[in-house]
Write an enzyme that holds these catalytic residues in place. Sequence first.
Site, PDB file in Angstrom:
ATOM      1  N   CYS A 248      14.412 -14.060  23.878  1.00 41.18           N
ATOM      2  CA  CYS A 248      13.762 -13.096  22.984  1.00 41.18           C
ATOM      3  C   CYS A 248      14.750 -12.182  22.259  1.00 41.18           C
ATOM      4  O   CYS A 248      14.386 -11.532  21.279  1.00 41.18           O
ATOM      5  CB  CYS A 248      12.747 -12.260  23.751  1.00 41.18           C
TER       6      CYS A 248
ATOM      7  N   HIS B 254      11.152  -5.977  19.559  1.00 38.47           N
ATOM      8  CA  HIS B 254      10.661  -7.291  19.962  1.00 38.47           C
ATOM      9  C   HIS B 254       9.203  -7.139  20.367  1.00 38.47           C
ATOM     10  O   HIS B 254       8.842  -6.251  21.152  1.00 38.47           O
ATOM     11  CB  HIS B 254      11.491  -7.815  21.126  1.00 38.47           C
TER      12      HIS B 254
ATOM     13  N   ASN C  14       3.709 -12.718  21.870  1.00 39.94           N
ATOM     14  CA  ASN C  14       5.160 -12.763  22.020  1.00 39.94           C
ATOM     15  C   ASN C  14       5.661 -14.110  21.499  1.00 39.94           C
ATOM     16  O   ASN C  14       5.421 -15.148  22.123  1.00 39.94           O
ATOM     17  CB  ASN C  14       5.527 -12.572  23.494  1.00 39.94           C
TER      18      ASN C  14
END
Length: 325
Positions: free
Chosen positions: A119, A252, A282
């Site tokens: 990520c 993020h 996500n």
Amino acid sequence: MQIYSKITGTGSYLPPNKVDNQTLAAQLAKEGVETSDQWIVERTGIHARHFAERDVPSSELGLHAATRALEAAGKQAQDIDLIIVATSTPDMVFPSTATILQNKLGVHGCPAFDVQAVCSGFIYALTVADAMIRAGTAKTALVVGAEVFSRILNFKDRTTCVLFGDGAGAVVLEASETPGVLSSDIHADGRYRDILCVPGNVYGGEIIGDPTLKMDGQAVFKLAVGLLDKAARAALEKAGLQLEDIDWLVPHQANIRIMQSTARKLHVPAERVVVTVDQHGNTSAASIPLALDHAVRNGQIQPGQRVLMEGVGGGFTWGAVVVQM
């Protein structure tokens, strides 16, 4: 003359299959997994995510995002002399997804490679591209985050399968006489590799271990908030800026709780935090460029404004970048 790098175009893409919480809950119920829209929203802030079709790889999502970023920058694919793709779900074991994307763009000869920092991948990739442009080894870079995380989810584990989705985001980064990327701060600590991982591999044509995502959510949360705060402050210090100098925080898009906790520690008001996790979940390395493109295209982020981007990922990896748009 001092060479800088500047973001001149952004682009993003989500596959058309949008799965809201009610639909996902109904699908999981068939697997004997009980969840609900309320349960998911309260814990994550996610209302929906997008899943790519079985035959659509990361490079295809990246191609759509890259094409839009090139259009926004007023560039042709042939103008690109560096391609970096951040992904944890590559098309193949090798070659890199970046070389596959390069071929799809009809570009030949420029360096193209993947960055694997989960990520945090886009933060890492942007940092590398900035360094290469400053060193004079590239003038126009395409930096892409592209993921098909739906391929590595265990749909019998509701603590993880409700969190992730597929998508891609991209930026065109060009050599500039004026500052664009102001600073970056990236880190990793392999001692925490087990709290977020996919512990599978391929041997002799067979899968060894478990090829689905595993996460200790509480451990990730506790680690993420503190590390993001430190990285953000370090990047700001390198840029010679204070927190009040930042116009937008683009975190993020992992979980609304992590994002809100980080914003509070940084004293960034909610109205200056770009939030898109509610609509795409996500998307790992794609989430920051997705959110950035969304904010640029809807008029939130304006030219000349300063943006702080930050992310954490498996590894454990983390980092932050400060840019002036």
